[in-house]
Motif scaffolding. Structure first.
Motif, PDB file in Angstrom:
ATOM      1  N   ASP A   8      30.479  19.436 -37.773  1.00 42.51           N
ATOM      2  CA  ASP A   8      31.165  18.734 -38.858  1.00 42.51           C
ATOM      3  C   ASP A   8      32.638  18.529 -38.518  1.00 42.51           C
TER       4      ASP A   8
ATOM      5  N   ASP B  76      29.472  12.172 -36.072  1.00 42.68           N
ATOM      6  CA  ASP B  76      28.243  11.380 -35.961  1.00 42.68           C
ATOM      7  C   ASP B  76      27.034  12.268 -35.688  1.00 42.68           C
TER       8      ASP B  76
ATOM      9  N   ARG C 198      26.098  14.181 -38.865  1.00 39.80           N
ATOM     10  CA  ARG C 198      25.362  13.384 -39.851  1.00 39.80           C
ATOM     11  C   ARG C 198      23.896  13.193 -39.461  1.00 39.80           C
TER      12      ARG C 198
END
Length: 145
Positions: free
Chosen positions: A108, A113, A116
């Motif tokens: 995080d 990316d 996620r």
């Protein structure tokens, strides 16, 4: 030192490079070739195997396999026991869950990316390990919440 129980595929580039470097250090410690880190708790589960050298060799080989899949060139000649068989090492569900949370927090911060696309997955284990029921490992030193 972090010797991840999770599969190396979930590590970002800095995580994969760090895993390689730290596992090579662990290999030296387990072989008695350094005076540092000899009491590091992450090494306990390797020391408890019948063949710690083979176990860390298998651990490193899986990291190198992931590096190969990404087009990186890790020097496999540095693995002292790359092909020696060893029994899988048990890892508890609690340990896997703890490490997954720990990794997601790192992703995080530094690899949004990847975070996620990874955060809703269920992690697979590193090929050296086998999942068993249980809490976080006794040797783990959890970070404060």
């Amino acid at each position: 030192m972090r010797l991840w129980s999770i599969h190396p595929r979930y590590l970002d580039r800095p995580g994969l490079l760090g895993a390689w470097r730290e596992a090579l250090l662990a290999q030296k410690v387990l072989a008695g070739k350094t005076r540092g880190y000899i009491n590091h708790p992450q090494l306990q589960r390797f020391r408890e195997t019948d063949n710690p050298a083979a176990a860390i060799g298998q651990f490193l080989s899986a990291i190198a396999d992931e590096a190969d899949a990404r087009g990186y060139r890790f020097d496999r000649r540095r693995i002292t026991h790359p092909d020696e068989p060893c029994d899988p090492i048990p890892v508890t569900r609690g340990q896997l869950d703890y490490e997954w949370s720990h990794l997601l927090a790192k992703l995080d911060k530094r690899s949004a990316d990847l975070y996620r696309e990874t955060k809703h997955r269920s992690p697979q284990l590193h090929p050296l390990f086998v999942l068993v029921d249980g809490p976080i490992a006794d040797w783990e030193r959890p970070l404060p919440s």
